[in-house]
Design an enzyme around this catalytic site. Structure first.
Site, PDB file in Angstrom:
ATOM      1  N   THR A  73      -2.442   3.031   1.422  1.00  0.00           N
ATOM      2  CA  THR A  73      -1.112   2.334   1.341  1.00  0.00           C
ATOM      3  C   THR A  73      -0.769   1.841   2.477  1.00  0.00           C
ATOM      4  O   THR A  73       0.230   0.738   2.568  1.00  0.00           O
ATOM      5  CB  THR A  73       0.127   3.264   0.510  1.00  0.00           C
ATOM      6  OG1 THR A  73      -0.380   3.493  -0.850  1.00  0.00           O
ATOM      7  CG2 THR A  73       1.331   2.568   0.343  1.00  0.00           C
TER       8      THR A  73
ATOM      9  N   SER B 148      -7.598   5.933  -0.113  1.00  0.00           N
ATOM     10  CA  SER B 148      -8.313   7.262   0.219  1.00  0.00           C
ATOM     11  C   SER B 148      -9.087   7.933  -0.684  1.00  0.00           C
ATOM     12  O   SER B 148      -9.956   8.839  -0.562  1.00  0.00           O
ATOM     13  CB  SER B 148      -7.266   8.028   1.058  1.00  0.00           C
ATOM     14  OG  SER B 148      -6.436   8.635   0.251  1.00  0.00           O
TER      15      SER B 148
ATOM     16  N   THR C 212      -2.740   8.488   1.601  1.00  0.00           N
ATOM     17  CA  THR C 212      -2.403  10.056   1.687  1.00  0.00           C
ATOM     18  C   THR C 212      -3.018  10.946   0.587  1.00  0.00           C
ATOM     19  O   THR C 212      -2.787  12.103   0.730  1.00  0.00           O
ATOM     20  CB  THR C 212      -0.708   9.744   1.204  1.00  0.00           C
ATOM     21  OG1 THR C 212      -0.648   9.222  -0.138  1.00  0.00           O
ATOM     22  CG2 THR C 212       0.167   9.164   2.409  1.00  0.00           C
ATOM     23  N   ASP C 213      -3.703  10.100  -0.227  1.00  0.00           N
ATOM     24  CA  ASP C 213      -4.281  10.904  -1.368  1.00  0.00           C
ATOM     25  C   ASP C 213      -5.429  12.282  -0.792  1.00  0.00           C
ATOM     26  O   ASP C 213      -5.210  13.125  -1.490  1.00  0.00           O
ATOM     27  CB  ASP C 213      -4.818  10.179  -2.498  1.00  0.00           C
ATOM     28  CG  ASP C 213      -4.077   9.370  -3.281  1.00  0.00           C
ATOM     29  OD1 ASP C 213      -2.952   9.757  -3.212  1.00  0.00           O
ATOM     30  OD2 ASP C 213      -4.374   8.418  -3.863  1.00  0.00           O
TER      31      ASP C 213
HETATM   32  N1  ASP Z   1      -3.718   5.871  -3.337  1.00  0.00           N
HETATM   33  C1  ASP Z   1      -3.144   5.782  -1.929  1.00  0.00           C
HETATM   34  C2  ASP Z   1      -4.467   6.216  -1.080  1.00  0.00           C
HETATM   35  O1  ASP Z   1      -4.608   7.314  -0.841  1.00  0.00           O
HETATM   36  C3  ASP Z   1      -2.141   6.485  -1.549  1.00  0.00           C
HETATM   37  C4  ASP Z   1      -1.422   6.210  -0.360  1.00  0.00           C
HETATM   38  O2  ASP Z   1      -2.022   5.659   0.735  1.00  0.00           O
HETATM   39  O3  ASP Z   1      -0.319   6.591  -0.063  1.00  0.00           O
HETATM   40  O4  ASP Z   1      -5.037   5.336  -0.638  1.00  0.00           O
END
Ligand code: ASP
Length: 322
Positions: A12, A55, A86-87
């Site tokens: 993200t 991710s 973040t995932d």
């Molecule tokens: N779905 C996203 C990822 O992990 C979530 C994020 O980056 O916060 O790529």
């Protein structure tokens, strides 16, 4: 000013929101580049895009490529900042923590809201990370996760909320430090750091979460897939349904390491209960207890440990040292 390398991997923090549809996705140009005047005030920054992946698409092979990229750059910089979705950020952070042996600060960060969303934490987390990577106190602490004004160790941190910007928490021990407008403050020391230098990650390790009423079929199916290792998130202090014990014995008899963690997000696993499937019985059968790690992190550690040894006793020792 310190010399910092930012390595972008996607997520993200590297995406933009489509204002018409609300969908968040990757873009051709890195969105943070438009904001570079803001973060270049804090360090002499070079940037490199190693991947542009959400991710959930990151694999241990990507983690290894990232680790190599960091290792090759370390001598030229005072610190490294990795931006990541973040995932799976906590898995990459722990992987890097285990494979890179350096005193220099290596910070990993992300964002819950992309740079053009209202209340975005993208630029803020990037700037905080550059500041931590430039801080002398951040040396010799392994890989750190900086999000939402907090500094966490790679081993302890986990994503706790699907959408809150305060999602990253070290649920058992708390953050190791905080970021304020004026200072970077560390309030805990790291007592132990592990190092697993690896050239590749070959193994196939499964992660299974225990649930009430689980039966042997699932264990048999996993066994038939011939994994190199199995991590189980057990109930409470480390207990499983009695119905899967026979299946587990067959896996253990095939010399496949079975690592046990708890599906609780705090506390440790220990061989307390002696009933069928209880922790005491599992330990006697040769199940390896891994304390202080979540299932996904125990899986990362087992993947790396298997590059070192396949011997069950040695693996057991590596996990008991945690
Ligand atoms: N779905 C996203 C990822 O992990 C979530 C994020 O980056 O916060 O790529």
């Amino acid at each position: 000013m310190k010399k910092i390398l930012i390595i972008h991997t996607g997520g993200t923090i590297s995406m933009l929101e489509n204002k018409e549809t609300g969908a968040v996705n990757v873009t051709d140009e890195h969105p943070l580049t438009r904001l570079q005047d803001e973060y270049r005030k804090f360090a002499n920054v070079d940037e490199y895009v190693v991947f542009d992946l959400p991710s959930p698409h990151i694999t241990p092979k990507h983690m290894l490529t990232l680790a190599d990229c960091i290792s090759q750059s370390l001598s030229k910089y005072d610190g490294i900042v990795v931006t990541h979705g973040t995932d799976t950020l906590e898995e990459t952070a722990y992987f890097l923590d285990l494979v890179i042996d350096s005193e220099k600060p290596i910070i990993i960060t992300g964002a819950m809201r992309s740079s053009n969303e209202i209340g975005s934490d993208a630029l803020y987390n990037l700037i905080s990370s550059i500041r931590v990577a430039s801080a002398d106190q951040a040396k010799n602490k392994g890989v750190l996760v900086v999000m939402n004004d907090e500094i966490h160790t790679a081993a302890n941190v986990t994503k706790t909320s699907t959408s809150n910007v305060a999602t990253f928490q070290s649920t058992q021990y708390g953050p190791i430090g905080i970021v304020t407008k004026e200072m970077i403050i560390f309030h805990r020391i790291i007592l132990k750091q592990e190092y697993y230098p690896v050239k590749d990650v070959h193994s196939n390790v499964f992660l299974l979460k225990a649930f009430a009423g689980m039966d042997e079929n699932l264990i048999h199916a996993l066994h038939m897939a011939k994994p190199d290792g199995l991590v189980i998130e057990a109930f409470g202090q480390g207990n499983l349904p009695g119905s899967i014990v026979d299946g587990l014995i067959k896996i253990i008899n095939d010399n496949i390491p079975v690592i046990l963690v708890s599906r609780c997000y705090q506390g440790t696993v220990q061989p307390t209960y002696a009933y069928q499937g209880g922790g005491r019985q599992l330990k006697e059968l040769g199940v390896i207890f891994a304390n202080g790690l979540t299932g996904p992190k125990a899986r990362i550690k087992l993947l790396l440990a298997l590059e070192k040894t396949k011997n069950i006793e040695s693996l057991s020792k590596l996990f008991s040292e945690q």
